[in-house]
Design a protein around this motif. Structure first.
Motif, PDB file in Angstrom:
ATOM      1  N   PHE A  14       2.237 -17.642  19.550  1.00  0.00           N
ATOM      2  CA  PHE A  14       1.350 -18.228  18.546  1.00  0.00           C
ATOM      3  C   PHE A  14       0.060 -17.415  18.499  1.00  0.00           C
ATOM      4  O   PHE A  14      -0.305 -16.752  19.466  1.00  0.00           O
ATOM      5  CB  PHE A  14       1.024 -19.686  18.896  1.00  0.00           C
ATOM      6  CG  PHE A  14       2.237 -20.565  19.041  1.00  0.00           C
ATOM      7  CD1 PHE A  14       2.686 -21.326  17.971  1.00  0.00           C
ATOM      8  CD2 PHE A  14       2.937 -20.625  20.250  1.00  0.00           C
ATOM      9  CE1 PHE A  14       3.799 -22.126  18.110  1.00  0.00           C
ATOM     10  CE2 PHE A  14       4.053 -21.416  20.386  1.00  0.00           C
ATOM     11  CZ  PHE A  14       4.493 -22.181  19.312  1.00  0.00           C
ATOM     12  N   ARG A  15      -0.647 -17.487  17.361  1.00  0.00           N
ATOM     13  CA  ARG A  15      -1.951 -16.872  17.230  1.00  0.00           C
ATOM     14  C   ARG A  15      -2.845 -17.817  16.438  1.00  0.00           C
ATOM     15  O   ARG A  15      -2.365 -18.625  15.645  1.00  0.00           O
ATOM     16  CB  ARG A  15      -1.874 -15.507  16.548  1.00  0.00           C
ATOM     17  CG  ARG A  15      -1.398 -15.520  15.127  1.00  0.00           C
ATOM     18  CD  ARG A  15      -1.332 -14.112  14.564  1.00  0.00           C
ATOM     19  NE  ARG A  15      -2.612 -13.468  14.653  1.00  0.00           N
ATOM     20  CZ  ARG A  15      -2.778 -12.185  14.931  1.00  0.00           C
ATOM     21  NH1 ARG A  15      -1.738 -11.418  15.152  1.00  0.00           N
ATOM     22  NH2 ARG A  15      -3.992 -11.666  14.993  1.00  0.00           N
ATOM     23  N   ARG A  16      -4.143 -17.681  16.653  1.00  0.00           N
ATOM     24  CA  ARG A  16      -5.085 -18.577  15.992  1.00  0.00           C
ATOM     25  C   ARG A  16      -5.377 -18.069  14.581  1.00  0.00           C
ATOM     26  O   ARG A  16      -5.608 -16.883  14.369  1.00  0.00           O
ATOM     27  CB  ARG A  16      -6.379 -18.696  16.794  1.00  0.00           C
ATOM     28  CG  ARG A  16      -6.171 -19.311  18.172  1.00  0.00           C
ATOM     29  CD  ARG A  16      -7.485 -19.724  18.819  1.00  0.00           C
ATOM     30  NE  ARG A  16      -7.261 -20.260  20.153  1.00  0.00           N
ATOM     31  CZ  ARG A  16      -6.909 -21.509  20.397  1.00  0.00           C
ATOM     32  NH1 ARG A  16      -6.750 -22.348  19.373  1.00  0.00           N
ATOM     33  NH2 ARG A  16      -6.727 -21.939  21.636  1.00  0.00           N
ATOM     34  N   MET A  65      -1.226 -16.629  22.163  1.00  0.00           N
ATOM     35  CA  MET A  65      -0.924 -17.753  23.044  1.00  0.00           C
ATOM     36  C   MET A  65       0.588 -17.927  23.084  1.00  0.00           C
ATOM     37  O   MET A  65       1.288 -17.661  22.105  1.00  0.00           O
ATOM     38  CB  MET A  65      -1.588 -19.035  22.540  1.00  0.00           C
ATOM     39  CG  MET A  65      -3.110 -18.961  22.435  1.00  0.00           C
ATOM     40  SD  MET A  65      -3.935 -18.812  24.038  1.00  0.00           S
ATOM     41  CE  MET A  65      -3.670 -20.471  24.670  1.00  0.00           C
ATOM     42  N   ALA A  66       1.101 -18.362  24.226  1.00  0.00           N
ATOM     43  CA  ALA A  66       2.535 -18.595  24.396  1.00  0.00           C
ATOM     44  C   ALA A  66       2.762 -20.041  24.828  1.00  0.00           C
ATOM     45  O   ALA A  66       1.868 -20.681  25.397  1.00  0.00           O
ATOM     46  CB  ALA A  66       3.119 -17.628  25.425  1.00  0.00           C
ATOM     47  N   ARG A  67       3.955 -20.518  24.564  1.00  0.00           N
ATOM     48  CA  ARG A  67       4.296 -21.899  24.913  1.00  0.00           C
ATOM     49  C   ARG A  67       5.132 -21.903  26.175  1.00  0.00           C
ATOM     50  O   ARG A  67       6.162 -21.226  26.266  1.00  0.00           O
ATOM     51  CB  ARG A  67       5.064 -22.569  23.774  1.00  0.00           C
ATOM     52  CG  ARG A  67       5.514 -23.995  24.094  1.00  0.00           C
ATOM     53  CD  ARG A  67       6.275 -24.589  22.937  1.00  0.00           C
ATOM     54  NE  ARG A  67       5.376 -24.872  21.827  1.00  0.00           N
ATOM     55  CZ  ARG A  67       5.805 -25.126  20.583  1.00  0.00           C
ATOM     56  NH1 ARG A  67       7.096 -25.081  20.316  1.00  0.00           N
ATOM     57  NH2 ARG A  67       4.934 -25.395  19.631  1.00  0.00           N
ATOM     58  N   ALA A  68       4.674 -22.667  27.169  1.00  0.00           N
ATOM     59  CA  ALA A  68       5.391 -22.802  28.434  1.00  0.00           C
ATOM     60  C   ALA A  68       6.539 -23.799  28.260  1.00  0.00           C
ATOM     61  O   ALA A  68       6.598 -24.552  27.281  1.00  0.00           O
ATOM     62  CB  ALA A  68       4.433 -23.255  29.526  1.00  0.00           C
ATOM     63  N   PRO A  69       7.494 -23.843  29.222  1.00  0.00           N
ATOM     64  CA  PRO A  69       8.601 -24.805  29.114  1.00  0.00           C
ATOM     65  C   PRO A  69       8.133 -26.255  29.007  1.00  0.00           C
ATOM     66  O   PRO A  69       8.810 -27.073  28.379  1.00  0.00           O
ATOM     67  CB  PRO A  69       9.395 -24.553  30.402  1.00  0.00           C
ATOM     68  CG  PRO A  69       9.086 -23.142  30.762  1.00  0.00           C
ATOM     69  CD  PRO A  69       7.672 -22.920  30.339  1.00  0.00           C
ATOM     70  N   ASN A  70       6.965 -26.587  29.611  1.00  0.00           N
ATOM     71  CA  ASN A  70       6.473 -27.974  29.541  1.00  0.00           C
ATOM     72  C   ASN A  70       5.665 -28.261  28.280  1.00  0.00           C
ATOM     73  O   ASN A  70       5.105 -29.346  28.129  1.00  0.00           O
ATOM     74  CB  ASN A  70       5.628 -28.279  30.773  1.00  0.00           C
ATOM     75  CG  ASN A  70       4.407 -27.365  30.885  1.00  0.00           C
ATOM     76  OD1 ASN A  70       4.199 -26.502  30.025  1.00  0.00           O
ATOM     77  ND2 ASN A  70       3.632 -27.543  31.942  1.00  0.00           N
ATOM     78  N   GLY A  71       5.564 -27.261  27.370  1.00  0.00           N
ATOM     79  CA  GLY A  71       4.856 -27.466  26.117  1.00  0.00           C
ATOM     80  C   GLY A  71       3.408 -27.017  26.129  1.00  0.00           C
ATOM     81  O   GLY A  71       2.773 -26.995  25.070  1.00  0.00           O
ATOM     82  N   ASP A  72       2.854 -26.681  27.305  1.00  0.00           N
ATOM     83  CA  ASP A  72       1.477 -26.205  27.368  1.00  0.00           C
ATOM     84  C   ASP A  72       1.390 -24.780  26.811  1.00  0.00           C
ATOM     85  O   ASP A  72       2.372 -24.028  26.805  1.00  0.00           O
ATOM     86  CB  ASP A  72       0.969 -26.208  28.813  1.00  0.00           C
ATOM     87  CG  ASP A  72       0.851 -27.630  29.358  1.00  0.00           C
ATOM     88  OD1 ASP A  72       0.768 -28.560  28.526  1.00  0.00           O
ATOM     89  OD2 ASP A  72       0.856 -27.796  30.588  1.00  0.00           O
ATOM     90  N   HIS A  73       0.191 -24.432  26.359  1.00  0.00           N
ATOM     91  CA  HIS A  73      -0.047 -23.089  25.848  1.00  0.00           C
ATOM     92  C   HIS A  73      -0.917 -22.313  26.824  1.00  0.00           C
ATOM     93  O   HIS A  73      -1.835 -22.866  27.432  1.00  0.00           O
ATOM     94  CB  HIS A  73      -0.728 -23.143  24.478  1.00  0.00           C
ATOM     95  CG  HIS A  73       0.151 -23.683  23.398  1.00  0.00           C
ATOM     96  ND1 HIS A  73       0.269 -25.036  23.146  1.00  0.00           N
ATOM     97  CD2 HIS A  73       0.975 -23.049  22.514  1.00  0.00           C
ATOM     98  CE1 HIS A  73       1.105 -25.229  22.145  1.00  0.00           C
ATOM     99  NE2 HIS A  73       1.552 -24.037  21.737  1.00  0.00           N
TER     100      HIS A  73
END
Length: 857
Positions: A274-276, A305-313
């Motif tokens: 993702f990017r802002r 930004m990247a998304r972790a398996p738990n949904g956090d960035h």
């Protein structure tokens, strides 16, 4: 280098393979062609048994005998015998014609000595042809003659027969030799082809082993790379143009929670990265956007930004480039988790901000203390100036001058400290003007010669062979550097000589013209160990002689700062006990001389009557300035805005124009520009700006230069300074001092005292009442203007009141008003509110102090 060798080796192998393959192909084509030629020749030889010269000549002899026999057996009673005679003669004649005209025999007879025999035979047969074709009775009657003719042909026919055997044998031998040559060439070609084929096989065998070895090495390399990628802590994603992730390593599976390969659709990069956007919200990174970013070459991005398996960035750094994957273009992306680095950078930023805040606090403290010290010093020096104008005894005058000299020395040291503070804060500015460098050097030598003679030292200027002339640069800064160098040489030289020299070094263009200035002395010199730190701030070298020299150790540090600011270089060469040589290289290009503007020597003509124009929108300021000038005998005209100033300058010739920078309508900068660039009688007048805005924006430097003004004077203007300016002293063109701290003294008693002495009591009362009313009105209406965000009107009101405060001597209020004006001009609403709140408190104290002071007076 290794890759280049590998490429050259592969190209050489390809060339060898091409050459051998081509050679084998050529040999094969040649062999097929020659084999076909041999077969054709054999076929030709196979048909020559029935169609050769030997057989044809033998048949000629047979036909001769048969013709003679047929003629001999002719019987008039038997017509058949006569027809047989005709047929046999015709066969003989046809055979002769065939031998003489046949396609295969014409070439043989053409180059053979037997050709006449064949012609004789044909002639004889032609001579009896008429008889043979005539009536049968004539044929029978001349039979004996005809037989004799035919029998006479026996010798030449026999010679032809014998020759035919020899010719046929020769032809057979030639054809056999030709066939043998063909077979030899065919054999050589076959051998050559075999050599080429064997060489090709050897080359193919070597290539097979080479490529097999490379295939094994590539397999090892591939296994090694696979191991590296799978054990890498960075995620690797291979992304198709549509955004599908077609391959990934183990780190990517762990980092993003990607599933192992299944029969379902592949994951897409938009679900991972993702990017802002412009609004600051996270937006998915499309595959097309990623591919496009790599269109011009490798791309690196650290704001994703990247998304972790738990949904956090979490923040990541991406390095991507295009690659070919089995004929399809893909984007290979290396992604690194930079969460720790970002956290560390944030901590470092906080630490840096804290350190900078500490440095700024130190700088503010030094500036505040310096300003606090300058204020009473100005009062002391001003009072001593006034005291010097009174009747003093000789001893009192000596004491006053000692006090003035000590105070001036202290003021110089404070100014040095402020210079260092401004240099460290990056607020030092240059003001480029055109000045006569030769005159500057001579004037410096003259001014400092008295100080040198006090130490029994000679100070001399050695002019260059070619005059330096007018140059473009900051005259004040150049003068400041040279004064520091000369003063330093005087301090450390006693009973010696100091020499000032200057030389111009021309560059490739006028803009690169460099002036080298040297200050050499025969003083105590500098130790070799001290040379590297001689230009550091606050450095005072050791030794008994240096301990006796006064100073802060800032002079050479300031010189270094200023030379660097002007784009030059400074250095020193010294031998301890023999003397020093300080050199400065400054870019001072030649410039055209400015139009002469008449100035007055303040020492000789300090009381000369001058015509002065004052442009000031504040009535109290106009009145005070006019009073100060008129009491000294000058002719004064005061106007309230820039338009009136322009109109007055077009009518009368003024020696000096004092103009407020901020005025309604046409401001001071524009008015000054129109006056100096016009053709009116005051176009050559000296123009100086007045301002109460002690934190003037640095952008005014260029506008000041373009306006043709000489400099800026800060309100309140001491009477002694005003006198010196009117008498001809050059205005200070240095950047304006930093604003006083909020706890600056409420009133400047020296200004108030000066105001009380110059203005009648009733006028002073009226001035204070106007000031009180103006301040009360502004403070009452400032809140509404702030609420309406009418920053322009509020800034104008604040500026006007700051000018009044400066004339009255309300220094703390002036400082606060200037800060509030700065905030208005920058649109900082919160800062404006804070300054207005402080202004309200300061005004209460200021009003009470002003009222008490006026009652006491």
């Amino acid at each position: 280098m290794a890759a280049g060798k590998l490429i050259r080796r592969l190209l050489r192998r390809r060339f060898q393979l091409t050459v051998f393959s081509g050679l084998a192909g050529i040999c094969l084509v040649a062999a097929v062609y020659m084999t076909a030629q041999v077969f054709f020749k054999l076929d030709e030889l196979g048909t020559s048994a029935t169609d050769n010269l030997q057989w044809t000549v033998a048949q000629l002899e047979v036909e001769q005998l048969k013709a003679i026999d047929a003629l001999d057996r002719m019987d008039g009673d038997n017509p058949a015998t006569i027809d047989e005679a005709h047929r046999r003669f015709n066969a003989l004649y046809s055979r002769v014609v065939t031998l003489s005209r046949g396609r295969g025999f014409a070439e043989i007879w053409a180059n053979n000595e037997l050709s006449p025999n064949l012609k004789t035979i044909k002639a004889e047969l032609t001579s009896i042809l008429s008889v043979m074709d005539g009536p049968d009775d004539d044929l029978l009657a001349q039979r004996a003659r005809l037989i004799d003719h035919l029998e006479s042909l026996t010798p030449p026919i026999r010679q032809l027969s014998i020759a035919g055997v020899a010719i046929d044998a020769q032809q057979t031998n030639n054809e056999r030799n030709a066939l043998l040559g063909q077979l030899i060439r065919l054999t050589a070609l076959v051998v050559l082809m075999m050599v080429g084929m064997i060489s090709l096989l050897i080359l193919l065998w070597r290539l097979f082993h080479l490529y097999r070895r490379r295939a094994l090495e590539n397999r090892k390399t591939l296994n090694r790379l696979t191991t590296i990628l799978n054990t890498s802590q960075d995620a690797v994603l291979v992304v198709a143009p549509n955004g599908d992730i077609v391959d990934k390593n183990a780190a990517a599976i762990r980092m993003f929670g990607l599933a192992e390969a299944t029969d379902g659709p592949p994951p897409n990069v938009r679900n991972v990265l993702f990017r802002r956007d412009d609004s600051g919200e996270l937006a998915p990174l499309a595959g097309a956007r990623l591919i496009q970013s790599c269109a011009q070459g490798p791309n690196r991005c650290a704001n994703l930004m990247a998304r972790a398996p738990n949904g956090d960035h979490f923040p990541v750094e991406l390095s991507a480039d295009m690659a070919d994957r089995m004929g399809d273009e893909v984007c290979v992306s290396f992604i690194r988790d930079i969460s720790r680095r970002v956290a560390a950078e944030s901590e470092m930023q906080v630490a840096r901000d804290n350190a900078l805040a500490g440095e700024r606090a130190k700088a503010r403290f030094l500036a505040m203390i310096s300003h606090e010290m300058r204020t009473p010093l100005h009062g002391i020096l001003g009072t001593l100036d006034l005291l010097d104008e009174t009747r003093l005894t000789k001893e009192q005058r000596r004491y006053a001058r000692i006090m003035h000299g000590s105070g001036q020395q202290l003021l110089n040291q404070i100014n040095d400290a402020l210079e260092i503070t401004q240099a460290d804060g990056g607020t030092l500015r240059l003001r480029e003007t055109v000045f006569n460098l030769d005159k500057l050097l001579k004037d410096l030598t003259t001014a400092e010669r008295h100080n040198a003679e006090a130490r029994n030292t000679t100070l001399e200027f050695l002019p260059p062979k070619q005059p330096l002339g007018h140059v473009s640069g900051d005259k004040g800064r150049v003068q400041q550097v040279l004064i520091n160098l000369i003063a330093n040489a005087i301090k450390f030289t006693e009973n010696g000589t100091i020499t000032l020299e200057a030389t111009r070094h021309e560059g490739t263009s006028n803009d690169t013209s460099i002036v080298e200035i040297q200050v050499s002395d025969t003083g105590i010199g500098i130790g070799e160990s001290d040379l590297p730190r001689i230009f550091d701030d606050y450095v005072r070298l050791g030794g008994e002689a240096s301990e006796m020299v006064e100073g802060t150790g800032l002079g050479l540090g300031i010189a270094r700062q200023l030379v660097t600011l002007m784009g030059g270089q400074i250095g020193v060469e010294s031998v301890e006990g023999e003397g020093s040589l300080f050199w400065v290289w400054l870019p001072l290009p030649k410039a055209a001389k400015k139009p002469h503007r008449e100035t007055v020597d303040p020492e000789k003509h300090g009381t000369a009557r001058r015509s002065v124009l004052i442009a000031e929108d504040n009535s109290a300021n106009r009145y005070v300035l006019a009073q100060m000038l008129e009491k000294d005998g000058h002719s004064v005209r005061a106007v309230a805005d820039g338009a009136a100033a322009i109109a007055a300058a077009e009518i009368d010739a003024f020696d000096l124009i004092l103009m407020d920078i901020s005025m309604p309508g046409i401001g001071g900068l524009e008015a000054a520009r129109r006056i100096t660039q016009g053709t009116g009688p005051s176009c050559n007048a000296r123009v100086l700006f007045l301002t109460a805005h002690i934190n003037l924006e640095t952008e005014i430097d260029a506008e000041l230069h373009a306006s043709g003004a000489e400099g800026i004077l800060t309100k309140p203007l001491p009477r002694s300074e005003l006198r010196a300016i009117v008498a001809g002293k050059q205005a200070n063109t240095e950047p304006l001092r930093n604003p006083p701290a909020p706890d600056h003294p409420v009133l400047d008693d020296h200004v108030l005292k000066q105001l009380t002495e110059m203005i009648p009591p009733d006028r002073l009362t009226l001035t204070l009442q106007d000031f009180f009313a103006e301040a009360d009105t502004l403070i009452a209406e400032a809140g509404d203007l702030l609420e309406q965000a009418d920053f322009g009107t509020l800034a104008d009101r604040l500026h006007k009141l700051a000018g009044s405060a400066a004339i009255i001597g309300a220094t703390a209020m002036q400082s606060t008003l200037s800060r509030a004006e700065d905030a208005c001009l920058s649109g900082r609403k919160d800062d404006i509110g804070a300054h207005l709140a402080l202004l309200n408190d300061i005004w209460k104290v200021t009003r009470a102090r002003l009222s008490a002071h006026h009652r006491a007076a």
